[in-house]
Motif scaffolding. Structure first.
Motif, PDB file in Angstrom:
ATOM      1  N   HIS A  15       1.063  -0.887   0.150  1.00 46.11           N
ATOM      2  CA  HIS A  15       0.054  -0.410  -0.440  1.00 46.11           C
ATOM      3  C   HIS A  15       0.893   0.954  -0.064  1.00 46.11           C
ATOM      4  CE1 HIS A  15      -3.632   2.774   0.470  1.00 46.11           C
ATOM      5  NE2 HIS A  15      -2.348   3.503   1.879  1.00 46.11           N
ATOM      6  N   MET A  16       2.330   1.434   0.762  1.00 49.10           N
ATOM      7  CA  MET A  16       2.712   2.503   0.841  1.00 49.10           C
ATOM      8  C   MET A  16       3.647   2.795  -0.509  1.00 49.10           C
ATOM      9  SD  MET A  16       5.283   1.077   4.089  1.00 49.10           S
ATOM     10  CE  MET A  16       6.199   3.117   4.331  1.00 49.10           C
ATOM     11  N   ARG A  17       3.484   1.817  -1.127  1.00 48.93           N
ATOM     12  CA  ARG A  17       4.817   1.482  -2.557  1.00 48.93           C
ATOM     13  C   ARG A  17       3.554   2.000  -3.745  1.00 48.93           C
ATOM     14  NH1 ARG A  17       5.941  -0.617  -7.447  1.00 48.93           N
ATOM     15  NH2 ARG A  17       8.282  -1.325  -7.440  1.00 48.93           N
ATOM     16  N   GLU A  66      12.333  10.388  -2.559  1.00 49.56           N
ATOM     17  CA  GLU A  66      11.142   9.155  -2.637  1.00 49.56           C
ATOM     18  C   GLU A  66      12.127   8.351  -3.524  1.00 49.56           C
ATOM     19  OE1 GLU A  66       9.574  12.109  -5.549  1.00 49.56           O
ATOM     20  OE2 GLU A  66       8.652  13.021  -3.967  1.00 49.56           O
ATOM     21  N   THR A  67      12.963   8.288  -4.016  1.00 48.73           N
ATOM     22  CA  THR A  67      13.848   6.435  -5.188  1.00 48.73           C
ATOM     23  C   THR A  67      14.811   6.504  -3.510  1.00 48.73           C
ATOM     24  OG1 THR A  67      14.584   8.111  -6.403  1.00 48.73           O
ATOM     25  CG2 THR A  67      15.830   6.057  -6.523  1.00 48.73           C
ATOM     26  N   ALA A  68      14.774   6.986  -1.846  1.00 50.27           N
ATOM     27  CA  ALA A  68      15.289   5.952  -1.349  1.00 50.27           C
ATOM     28  C   ALA A  68      13.768   5.593  -0.822  1.00 50.27           C
ATOM     29  CB  ALA A  68      16.141   6.641  -0.374  1.00 50.27           C
ATOM     30  N   ALA A  69      13.068   6.077  -0.355  1.00 52.03           N
ATOM     31  CA  ALA A  69      11.841   5.682   0.315  1.00 52.03           C
ATOM     32  C   ALA A  69      11.461   3.985  -0.607  1.00 52.03           C
ATOM     33  CB  ALA A  69      10.910   5.904   0.702  1.00 52.03           C
ATOM     34  N   LEU A  70      11.220   4.043  -1.959  1.00 53.04           N
ATOM     35  CA  LEU A  70      10.996   3.761  -2.906  1.00 53.04           C
ATOM     36  C   LEU A  70      11.567   2.138  -2.644  1.00 53.04           C
ATOM     37  CD1 LEU A  70       8.458   2.584  -4.233  1.00 53.04           C
ATOM     38  CD2 LEU A  70       9.915   3.666  -6.568  1.00 53.04           C
ATOM     39  N   ARG A  71      12.908   2.515  -2.651  1.00 53.36           N
ATOM     40  CA  ARG A  71      14.055   1.031  -2.247  1.00 53.36           C
ATOM     41  C   ARG A  71      14.311   0.595  -1.206  1.00 53.36           C
ATOM     42  NH1 ARG A  71      18.853   3.912  -2.557  1.00 53.36           N
ATOM     43  NH2 ARG A  71      18.476   4.415  -4.613  1.00 53.36           N
ATOM     44  N   ALA A  72      14.072   1.671  -0.260  1.00 51.81           N
ATOM     45  CA  ALA A  72      13.618   1.379   1.158  1.00 51.81           C
ATOM     46  C   ALA A  72      12.036   0.047   1.681  1.00 51.81           C
ATOM     47  CB  ALA A  72      13.623   2.298   1.484  1.00 51.81           C
ATOM     48  N   ILE A  73      11.157   0.209   0.884  1.00 52.24           N
ATOM     49  CA  ILE A  73      10.041  -0.135   0.463  1.00 52.24           C
ATOM     50  C   ILE A  73      10.135  -1.824  -0.187  1.00 52.24           C
ATOM     51  CG2 ILE A  73       7.665  -0.644  -0.419  1.00 52.24           C
ATOM     52  CD1 ILE A  73       7.688   2.228   0.492  1.00 52.24           C
ATOM     53  N   ASP A  74      10.420  -2.321  -1.636  1.00 55.46           N
ATOM     54  CA  ASP A  74      11.339  -2.833  -2.143  1.00 55.46           C
ATOM     55  C   ASP A  74      12.515  -3.782  -1.076  1.00 55.46           C
ATOM     56  OD1 ASP A  74       9.495  -1.701  -4.101  1.00 55.46           O
ATOM     57  OD2 ASP A  74      11.388  -0.961  -5.143  1.00 55.46           O
ATOM     58  N   ASP A  75      13.400  -3.269  -0.329  1.00 61.03           N
ATOM     59  CA  ASP A  75      14.534  -3.951   0.647  1.00 61.03           C
ATOM     60  C   ASP A  75      13.019  -4.588   1.198  1.00 61.03           C
ATOM     61  OD1 ASP A  75      15.773  -3.281  -1.588  1.00 61.03           O
ATOM     62  OD2 ASP A  75      16.957  -2.236   0.073  1.00 61.03           O
ATOM     63  N   ALA A  76      12.461  -4.188   2.081  1.00 60.04           N
ATOM     64  CA  ALA A  76      11.570  -4.921   2.484  1.00 60.04           C
ATOM     65  C   ALA A  76      10.726  -6.294   2.207  1.00 60.04           C
ATOM     66  CB  ALA A  76      10.477  -3.783   4.125  1.00 60.04           C
ATOM     67  N   LEU A  77      10.043  -5.737   1.764  1.00 61.68           N
ATOM     68  CA  LEU A  77       9.618  -7.204   0.596  1.00 61.68           C
ATOM     69  C   LEU A  77      10.271  -7.769   0.341  1.00 61.68           C
ATOM     70  CD1 LEU A  77       6.741  -4.556  -1.939  1.00 61.68           C
ATOM     71  CD2 LEU A  77       6.216  -6.183  -0.097  1.00 61.68           C
ATOM     72  N   GLN A  78      11.588  -7.606  -0.051  1.00 61.04           N
ATOM     73  CA  GLN A  78      12.475  -8.847  -0.763  1.00 61.04           C
ATOM     74  C   GLN A  78      13.011  -9.628   0.469  1.00 61.04           C
ATOM     75  OE1 GLN A  78      15.450  -6.827  -2.340  1.00 61.04           O
ATOM     76  NE2 GLN A  78      14.819  -6.844  -4.481  1.00 61.04           N
ATOM     77  N   PRO A 104       7.846  -0.061   8.553  1.00 61.64           N
ATOM     78  CA  PRO A 104       7.384  -1.333   8.058  1.00 61.64           C
ATOM     79  C   PRO A 104       8.373  -1.236   7.502  1.00 61.64           C
ATOM     80  CG  PRO A 104       5.600  -0.149   7.097  1.00 61.64           C
ATOM     81  CD  PRO A 104       6.544   0.733   8.342  1.00 61.64           C
ATOM     82  N   THR A 105       9.733  -0.520   7.462  1.00 65.52           N
ATOM     83  CA  THR A 105      10.562  -0.104   6.609  1.00 65.52           C
ATOM     84  C   THR A 105      12.108  -0.611   7.529  1.00 65.52           C
ATOM     85  OG1 THR A 105      10.826   1.883   6.003  1.00 65.52           O
ATOM     86  CG2 THR A 105      10.532   0.993   4.378  1.00 65.52           C
ATOM     87  N   ALA A 106      11.983  -0.600   8.678  1.00 65.12           N
ATOM     88  CA  ALA A 106      13.408  -0.867   9.962  1.00 65.12           C
ATOM     89  C   ALA A 106      13.900  -1.307   9.522  1.00 65.12           C
ATOM     90  CB  ALA A 106      12.165  -0.292  10.943  1.00 65.12           C
ATOM     91  N   LEU A 107      15.252  -1.232   9.738  1.00 62.18           N
ATOM     92  CA  LEU A 107      16.506  -2.157   9.709  1.00 62.18           C
ATOM     93  C   LEU A 107      16.405  -2.976  10.636  1.00 62.18           C
ATOM     94  CD1 LEU A 107      18.428  -0.631   7.174  1.00 62.18           C
ATOM     95  CD2 LEU A 107      16.848  -2.926   6.754  1.00 62.18           C
TER      96      LEU A 107
END
Length: 127
Positions: A15-17, A66-78, A104-107
Motif C-alpha cells: 500500500h505504501m509503495r 522518494e527513490t530512497a523511500a521506494l528502495r527501502a519499501i522494495d528491500d523490506a518486501l524482499q 515497516p521498512t525498519a532495518l
C-alpha cells in the motif's frame, strides 16, 4: 516472524509503495521529473537563475528522497520473501512489531538504530 504477521506487513508495504508511486506520478505530471520541470524556459528567460537553481536542487533532493523511500519499501518486501523481515540487520534480534507498524521498512532494533545514528551522524535516520 509468523506468516500471517508477515502478510500484514507485506500488505502495508504494498500500500505504501502504491501511494508513493502515485504521488511521484502526480508530482511529475506523468511526463517529466521535477528537476526537468524546474528548467522551464520561461523561468530561465526571466533571468532569475538563482531561483531556477534552487528549485532544481530542491526537486533533485525530493527525487532522491522518494527513490530512497521506494528502495527501502522494495528491500523490506524482499526481506519478507526471504524470511528475514523483522530481524535486526546488526544484532539479529526481533524488531518489535510496534516499531515495524510505525516504520515497516525498519532495518534495526531501537538500540542498534541509536548506535548506527551515533556512528553515522550524516545519514538520515530510518526510525
Amino acid at each position: 516472524m509468523s506468516e500471517p504477521i508477515s502478510d500484514t506487513f507485506a500488505q502495508q508495504l504494498q500500500h505504501m509503495r502504491t501511494e508513493l508511486i502515485a504521488q511521484i506520478r502526480a508530482q511529475r505530471g506523468g511526463k517529466v521529473g521535477r528537476a526537468q520541470a524546474a528548467l522551464d524556459p520561461h523561468e530561465i528567460q526571466s533571468g532569475d537563475w538563482s531561483q531556477v537553481d534552487g528549485e532544481r536542487d530542491l526537486a533533485q533532493a525530493l527525487d532522491e528522497r522518494e527513490t530512497a523511500a521506494l528502495r527501502a519499501i522494495d528491500d523490506a518486501l524482499q526481506r519478507i520473501a526471504a524470511g528475514t523481515y523483522g530481524l535486526c540487520v546488526d544484532c539479529g534480534a526481533d524488531i518489535p512489531a510496534a516499531r515495524l507498524h510505525a516504520n515497516p521498512t525498519a532495518l534495526r532494533c531501537v538500540p542498534c538504530q541509536t548506535r548506527y545514528e551515533h556512528d553515522h551522524p550524516a545519514v538520515t535516520p530510518s526510525l
